[in-house]
Design a protein around this motif. Sequence first.
Motif, PDB file in Angstrom:
ATOM      1  N   LYS A 148     -11.271  -2.334  12.547  1.00  0.00           N
ATOM      2  CA  LYS A 148     -11.349  -0.880  12.679  1.00  0.00           C
ATOM      3  C   LYS A 148     -10.809  -0.245  11.400  1.00  0.00           C
ATOM      4  O   LYS A 148      -9.661  -0.491  11.020  1.00  0.00           O
ATOM      5  CB  LYS A 148     -10.531  -0.403  13.888  1.00  0.00           C
ATOM      6  N   PRO A 149     -11.609   0.606  10.728  1.00  0.00           N
ATOM      7  CA  PRO A 149     -11.109   1.275   9.516  1.00  0.00           C
ATOM      8  C   PRO A 149      -9.963   2.221   9.856  1.00  0.00           C
ATOM      9  O   PRO A 149     -10.001   2.941  10.866  1.00  0.00           O
ATOM     10  CB  PRO A 149     -12.323   2.039   8.991  1.00  0.00           C
ATOM     11  N   PHE A 198     -14.778   5.085   6.083  1.00  0.00           N
ATOM     12  CA  PHE A 198     -13.499   4.398   5.875  1.00  0.00           C
ATOM     13  C   PHE A 198     -12.404   4.915   6.802  1.00  0.00           C
ATOM     14  O   PHE A 198     -11.219   4.738   6.530  1.00  0.00           O
ATOM     15  CB  PHE A 198     -13.062   4.532   4.419  1.00  0.00           C
ATOM     16  N   GLY A 199     -12.775   5.564   7.887  1.00  0.00           N
ATOM     17  CA  GLY A 199     -11.805   5.950   8.905  1.00  0.00           C
ATOM     18  C   GLY A 199     -11.090   7.253   8.657  1.00  0.00           C
ATOM     19  O   GLY A 199     -10.125   7.556   9.362  1.00  0.00           O
ATOM     20  N   ARG A 200     -11.509   8.039   7.693  1.00  0.00           N
ATOM     21  CA  ARG A 200     -10.865   9.324   7.421  1.00  0.00           C
ATOM     22  C   ARG A 200     -11.749  10.462   7.936  1.00  0.00           C
ATOM     23  O   ARG A 200     -12.854  10.240   8.422  1.00  0.00           O
ATOM     24  CB  ARG A 200     -10.600   9.474   5.921  1.00  0.00           C
ATOM     25  N   ALA A 201     -11.259  11.685   7.792  1.00  0.00           N
ATOM     26  CA  ALA A 201     -12.000  12.858   8.261  1.00  0.00           C
ATOM     27  C   ALA A 201     -11.697  14.030   7.340  1.00  0.00           C
ATOM     28  O   ALA A 201     -10.689  14.030   6.609  1.00  0.00           O
ATOM     29  CB  ALA A 201     -11.639  13.199   9.702  1.00  0.00           C
ATOM     30  N   PRO A 247      -5.188   5.902   5.045  1.00  0.00           N
ATOM     31  CA  PRO A 247      -3.984   5.505   4.285  1.00  0.00           C
ATOM     32  C   PRO A 247      -2.707   6.023   4.923  1.00  0.00           C
ATOM     33  O   PRO A 247      -1.637   5.443   4.713  1.00  0.00           O
ATOM     34  CB  PRO A 247      -4.215   6.139   2.911  1.00  0.00           C
ATOM     35  N   THR A 248      -2.805   7.101   5.703  1.00  0.00           N
ATOM     36  CA  THR A 248      -1.627   7.689   6.329  1.00  0.00           C
ATOM     37  C   THR A 248      -1.301   7.031   7.673  1.00  0.00           C
ATOM     38  O   THR A 248      -0.544   7.610   8.473  1.00  0.00           O
ATOM     39  CB  THR A 248      -1.851   9.199   6.536  1.00  0.00           C
ATOM     40  N   VAL A 249      -1.853   5.852   7.937  1.00  0.00           N
ATOM     41  CA  VAL A 249      -1.618   5.132   9.188  1.00  0.00           C
ATOM     42  C   VAL A 249      -1.173   3.721   8.845  1.00  0.00           C
ATOM     43  O   VAL A 249      -1.727   3.080   7.939  1.00  0.00           O
ATOM     44  CB  VAL A 249      -2.889   5.105  10.067  1.00  0.00           C
ATOM     45  N   CYS A 250      -0.200   3.225   9.557  1.00  0.00           N
ATOM     46  CA  CYS A 250       0.260   1.851   9.404  1.00  0.00           C
ATOM     47  C   CYS A 250       0.390   1.211  10.787  1.00  0.00           C
ATOM     48  O   CYS A 250       0.399   1.901  11.814  1.00  0.00           O
ATOM     49  CB  CYS A 250       1.583   1.783   8.653  1.00  0.00           C
ATOM     50  N   CYS A 251       0.499  -0.088  10.790  1.00  0.00           N
ATOM     51  CA  CYS A 251       0.555  -0.851  12.036  1.00  0.00           C
ATOM     52  C   CYS A 251       1.991  -1.308  12.296  1.00  0.00           C
ATOM     53  O   CYS A 251       2.647  -1.838  11.383  1.00  0.00           O
ATOM     54  CB  CYS A 251      -0.386  -2.050  11.959  1.00  0.00           C
ATOM     55  N   VAL A 252       2.450  -1.093  13.519  1.00  0.00           N
ATOM     56  CA  VAL A 252       3.783  -1.537  13.938  1.00  0.00           C
ATOM     57  C   VAL A 252       3.655  -2.259  15.277  1.00  0.00           C
ATOM     58  O   VAL A 252       2.650  -2.132  15.985  1.00  0.00           O
ATOM     59  CB  VAL A 252       4.762  -0.348  14.043  1.00  0.00           C
ATOM     60  N   HIS A 304       0.810  -1.224   0.000  1.00  0.00           N
ATOM     61  CA  HIS A 304       0.000   0.000   0.000  1.00  0.00           C
ATOM     62  C   HIS A 304       0.838   1.266   0.000  1.00  0.00           C
ATOM     63  O   HIS A 304       0.293   2.364   0.157  1.00  0.00           O
ATOM     64  CB  HIS A 304      -0.945  -0.016   1.206  1.00  0.00           C
ATOM     65  N   LYS A 305       2.125   1.127  -0.183  1.00  0.00           N
ATOM     66  CA  LYS A 305       2.928   2.309  -0.422  1.00  0.00           C
ATOM     67  C   LYS A 305       2.579   2.937  -1.762  1.00  0.00           C
ATOM     68  O   LYS A 305       2.673   4.165  -1.939  1.00  0.00           O
ATOM     69  CB  LYS A 305       4.418   1.933  -0.380  1.00  0.00           C
ATOM     70  N   LYS A 306       2.185   2.116  -2.718  1.00  0.00           N
ATOM     71  CA  LYS A 306       1.758   2.596  -4.030  1.00  0.00           C
ATOM     72  C   LYS A 306       0.239   2.600  -4.181  1.00  0.00           C
ATOM     73  O   LYS A 306      -0.312   3.467  -4.854  1.00  0.00           O
ATOM     74  CB  LYS A 306       2.392   1.741  -5.130  1.00  0.00           C
ATOM     75  N   LEU A 307      -0.432   1.649  -3.556  1.00  0.00           N
ATOM     76  CA  LEU A 307      -1.901   1.578  -3.635  1.00  0.00           C
ATOM     77  C   LEU A 307      -2.483   2.326  -2.442  1.00  0.00           C
ATOM     78  O   LEU A 307      -3.093   1.749  -1.544  1.00  0.00           O
ATOM     79  CB  LEU A 307      -2.354   0.118  -3.656  1.00  0.00           C
ATOM     80  N   THR A 308      -2.297   3.642  -2.455  1.00  0.00           N
ATOM     81  CA  THR A 308      -2.672   4.445  -1.286  1.00  0.00           C
ATOM     82  C   THR A 308      -4.173   4.666  -1.165  1.00  0.00           C
ATOM     83  O   THR A 308      -4.645   5.055  -0.096  1.00  0.00           O
ATOM     84  CB  THR A 308      -1.975   5.813  -1.359  1.00  0.00           C
ATOM     85  N   LEU A 309      -4.924   4.436  -2.201  1.00  0.00           N
ATOM     86  CA  LEU A 309      -6.360   4.697  -2.159  1.00  0.00           C
ATOM     87  C   LEU A 309      -7.168   3.481  -1.713  1.00  0.00           C
ATOM     88  O   LEU A 309      -8.406   3.532  -1.741  1.00  0.00           O
ATOM     89  CB  LEU A 309      -6.853   5.169  -3.533  1.00  0.00           C
ATOM     90  N   HIS A 310      -6.526   2.399  -1.312  1.00  0.00           N
ATOM     91  CA  HIS A 310      -7.248   1.230  -0.816  1.00  0.00           C
ATOM     92  C   HIS A 310      -7.783   1.501   0.581  1.00  0.00           C
ATOM     93  O   HIS A 310      -7.145   2.188   1.392  1.00  0.00           O
ATOM     94  CB  HIS A 310      -6.340   0.003  -0.802  1.00  0.00           C
ATOM     95  N   ASN A 311      -8.954   0.950   0.857  1.00  0.00           N
ATOM     96  CA  ASN A 311      -9.589   1.093   2.165  1.00  0.00           C
ATOM     97  C   ASN A 311      -9.251  -0.144   3.006  1.00  0.00           C
ATOM     98  O   ASN A 311      -9.664  -1.256   2.697  1.00  0.00           O
ATOM     99  CB  ASN A 311     -11.098   1.239   2.006  1.00  0.00           C
TER     100      ASN A 311
END
Length: 418
Positions: A129-130, A259-262, A133-138, A112-119
């Motif tokens: 939990k939605p 989709f978890g955005r605002a 795109p500007t959030v990742c899991c670590v 998803h570094k390139k497919l940024t528009l995926h939900n």
Amino acid sequence: MTQLAEKTAIVAEKRQVCRCENSEMQKLQDILTSADVQGTSKYPSTSTSWCLRQSVAQDEWRKARSYHINCLLSCNVAPENNCSRCTSPAIIRCRDCMPQEWLCMDCDIHIHKKLTLHNRESCIEGIYKPIEPTVCCVKEDGKYTLVNQVCLLPTVRPVQLCTCDPSNFTESTGRVIVLVCINGRYDLHLPNLLCRLCLAHWTPDMSDLISSGYWPASVNADTLFSVDVFSTFEEMRTVAPGLSRQGFLRMLERRTCLFGRAGKIHGDVFQRSFMEYTFCQYAQADEGLAVDAPADEEPAVDTPADEGPAVDAPADEEPAVDAPADEGLAVDAPADEEPAVDAPADEGLAVDAPVDEEPAVDAPADEGPAVDAPVDEEPAVDTPADEGPTVDAQADEGPASSSLKSCTFLRMLTEAGV
């Protein structure tokens, strides 16, 4: 009393007829309902009545409702799955990546570094939990957490940035930009490409953004609208004329939150950008027709250009126009005939000739030459061709009249033999 009895009898007959008709219709309905055709299913036929088809469909949904509820509840529980691309535990689910929707942390960042528009959805603690795109899991201290990351806007890339090896290219983040598509609003960054060897640099300009399927919301392109949003809005206005612009934008904002955005979408900015896009679309269609049509008609258009000499032909006919100028000479011919008209005037001059012979008063014998003097005065007669001197000649008629008196006096002396 007789009339009342007749009316009562008529009413009774009508009621009896209605009862008979109702009974016949009931019998027919029972026959159609109880009819069993060989080879049909166990369900009654729905081809006879719309009400029957609706009741059968409702019964089928009612029977399957409990099963659908159980399936929906089970889907809300996140199972423990492995990544679809490796053997690591899956922590992210992306339905846009189906059938490989289960992803681990590393695979999620790489894809998803390139497919940024995926939900996407996170599966932390077994709950979906939605996430943006500007959030990742670590994973920190043995626990999964969500952290922010930078996402780039998907755009077209240059075919060749420079002649160096592509391994020397580095990609970095540019300025912040807002993208609005059919799934709502995205807060992203523009991409930048840089060659470490020759320092060649590239960032998408307006032509690159339009080629990528985006339309600017302003001249500075701080906000972009996906062309798909404009086409959807136009189609919805066509099939549902009562749909307002604000209602459509509120729908996009709801999808953003889903989709978890605002973020908000400004109606005036959307309206101005949509109108400009529509105008450019029609202008493009008109220019396409205007360019294509003359391309086939160029020979026909050029033929009037070949007729230019024909237009100039009148210029070649100027000699014919000048012919009247030659006719002007013919008109002037009467000016040459003025000597004939002036012939009496010449006679007058012949009579006036003695004006020049005032010294000849003492020598009347020289009057013959004096009479011939008008012959020498013909050049003076030619001056009327210029008509100016002719006027002056007439202006000198005053002295000619006095010389006439002198001539008369001399004749009288001659006749008297002086």
